[in-house]
Design an enzyme around this catalytic site. Structure first.
Site, mmCIF file in Angstrom:
data_model
loop_
_atom_site.group_PDB
_atom_site.id
_atom_site.type_symbol
_atom_site.label_atom_id
_atom_site.label_comp_id
_atom_site.label_asym_id
_atom_site.label_seq_id
_atom_site.Cartn_x
_atom_site.Cartn_y
_atom_site.Cartn_z
ATOM 1 N N GLY A 9 0.808 -1.212 0.000
ATOM 2 C CA GLY A 9 0.000 0.000 0.000
ATOM 3 C C GLY A 9 0.837 1.256 0.000
ATOM 4 O O GLY A 9 0.305 2.356 -0.138
ATOM 5 N N CYS A 106 13.480 -11.035 7.642
ATOM 6 C CA CYS A 106 12.166 -11.135 7.015
ATOM 7 C C CYS A 106 12.280 -11.270 5.499
ATOM 8 O O CYS A 106 11.550 -12.054 4.878
ATOM 9 C CB CYS A 106 11.314 -9.921 7.370
ATOM 10 S SG CYS A 106 9.652 -9.944 6.663
ATOM 11 N N CYS A 202 8.184 -2.839 11.268
ATOM 12 C CA CYS A 202 6.730 -2.852 11.039
ATOM 13 C C CYS A 202 5.930 -3.304 12.247
ATOM 14 O O CYS A 202 4.846 -2.788 12.504
ATOM 15 C CB CYS A 202 6.398 -3.710 9.815
ATOM 16 S SG CYS A 202 6.749 -5.485 10.009
#
Length: 359
Positions: A9, A106, A202
């Site tokens: 996004g 990640c 995050c």
């Protein structure tokens, strides 16, 4: 080619998706859920417990955004794996006195691990992301290069990718500068779901790391002694998870010169502090080395970065047994921090990376 593009996004993944759709006929988006999704509006709580409070939840908005680009979006549930492989690693690292780098982990284990495999099951041959990095395919291998925009270069965070992961990776923004990306978004009316770019991890977003660690049940970080480099007790720390190598603030021990954290000793629950000159070291030991060239038989000259914002320093990397190596710097480097990634370059190419054991 059938390309899956990882979308969050944000402006980078949105522009990457737009560029790929212009050049390729078979493109679909994937969004992997971590369980820690950003709240896209300051007054919106999209958590399952509270509902959307009358506002449209995040995933439908992302689906609508991809729909406007004529790109179907598939959702991958990575919540359990993300908790086990990334968040637990983050917690274990701090408990052992190390400062982790979850973004590096990640990218290897989630984005180009679980998400890539899920995308492949959906028919994708490649996975694209909005990273500022480049891949060069030579006759016999794939090379990871720095992004053209050195201010935004993210090759550091991709340095643990394995060769087979690089063969499936695409970075459409690698040759671009951030200003170009913003201009493409403006010209094509591409509106990201979040207008700001977060620099936070995050799953910790908008919180202090210590507060996140303390919020996890079963995690206790007791106070303990602060000692100087001569092992003289000079104060009491507030829990070792609140400190990292090179830190100056929060020590609260008045002295003639400022104290810095020089070592974290979880076995004795001690925080070791010293003056600034004690932070500089000439060698750095790394483990779990990811060689992106054929493993050398002897030392090679490199430019080594010890953390993302480190400019890099001239050094030699010497391979050792058991997938370890030692980096010897031409000039001593400040605050070599166990748990961080050390990434070695030759010119603009990543040649090796590993987790810092110590100095």
């Amino acid at each position: 080619m059938t390309i899956a593009v990882a979308v969050s996004g944000g402006i980078d993944s949105l522009v990457a998706a737009h560029l790929l759709k212009k050049e390729h006929s078979s493109v679909f988006g994937i969004h992997f859920q971590t369980g820690y999704e950003e709240k896209q509006h300051p007054h919106t709580d999209d958590s399952p417990a509270s509902g959307s409070r009358g506002r449209e939840p995040y995933v439908p908005r992302l689906q609508a955004l991809m729909g406007s680009l004529d790109i179907p979006l598939k959702i991958i549930d990575c919540r359990r794996e993300f908790e086990n492989r990334i968040v637990d690693y983050f917690l274990r690292s701090y408990a052992s006195g190390r400062t982790p780098n979850p973004c590096v982990q990640c990218n290897r284990d989630i984005k180009f691990g679980i998400a890539l495999k899920a995308a492949a099951r959906m028919g994708a041959t490649h996975l694209a992301t909005g990273h500022y990095a480049r891949i060069r395919h030579t006759r016999d291998q794939y090379e990871l290069l720095q992004g053209r925009d050195r201010q935004k270069d993210q090759s550091y965070f991709l340095s643990m990718l394995r060769p087979h992961q690089l063969t499936c990776a695409l970075f459409p923004l690698g040759e671009m500068h951030k200003d170009q990306v913003r201009e493409i978004a403006r010209q094509n009316d591409l509106q990201p779901l979040s207008g700001r770019e977060s620099q936070d991890i995050c799953f910790v977003r908008n919180r202090h790391y210590a507060d996140f660690l303390e919020s996890k049940k079963g995690r206790i970080f007791p106070p303990g002694p602060i000692v100087d480099t001569q092992n003289k007790r000079i104060g009491t720390h507030k829990g070792l998870h609140r400190y990292t190598i090179g830190q100056r603030r929060g020590i609260d021990c008045p002295a003639q010169s400022a104290y810095y954290v020089v070592d974290i000793d979880p076995a004795a629950n001690r925080l070791v502090v010293g003056y600034k000159n004690s932070l500089y070291k000439e060698t750095c030991f790394i483990q779990q080395v990811n060689w992106m060239v054929s493993k050398p038989h002897g030392p090679i000259e490199v430019r080594a970065r010890l953390r993302y914002r480190h400019a890099g320093a001239e050094a030699e990397i010497h391979p050792l047994e058991n997938n370890r190596a030692v980096i010897r710097f031409q000039t001593p480097q400040k605050a070599i921090t166990p748990g961080q990634a050390a990434v070695c370059y030759r010119h603009e190419r990543v040649v090796a990376a590993g987790w810092i054991e110590g100095a």
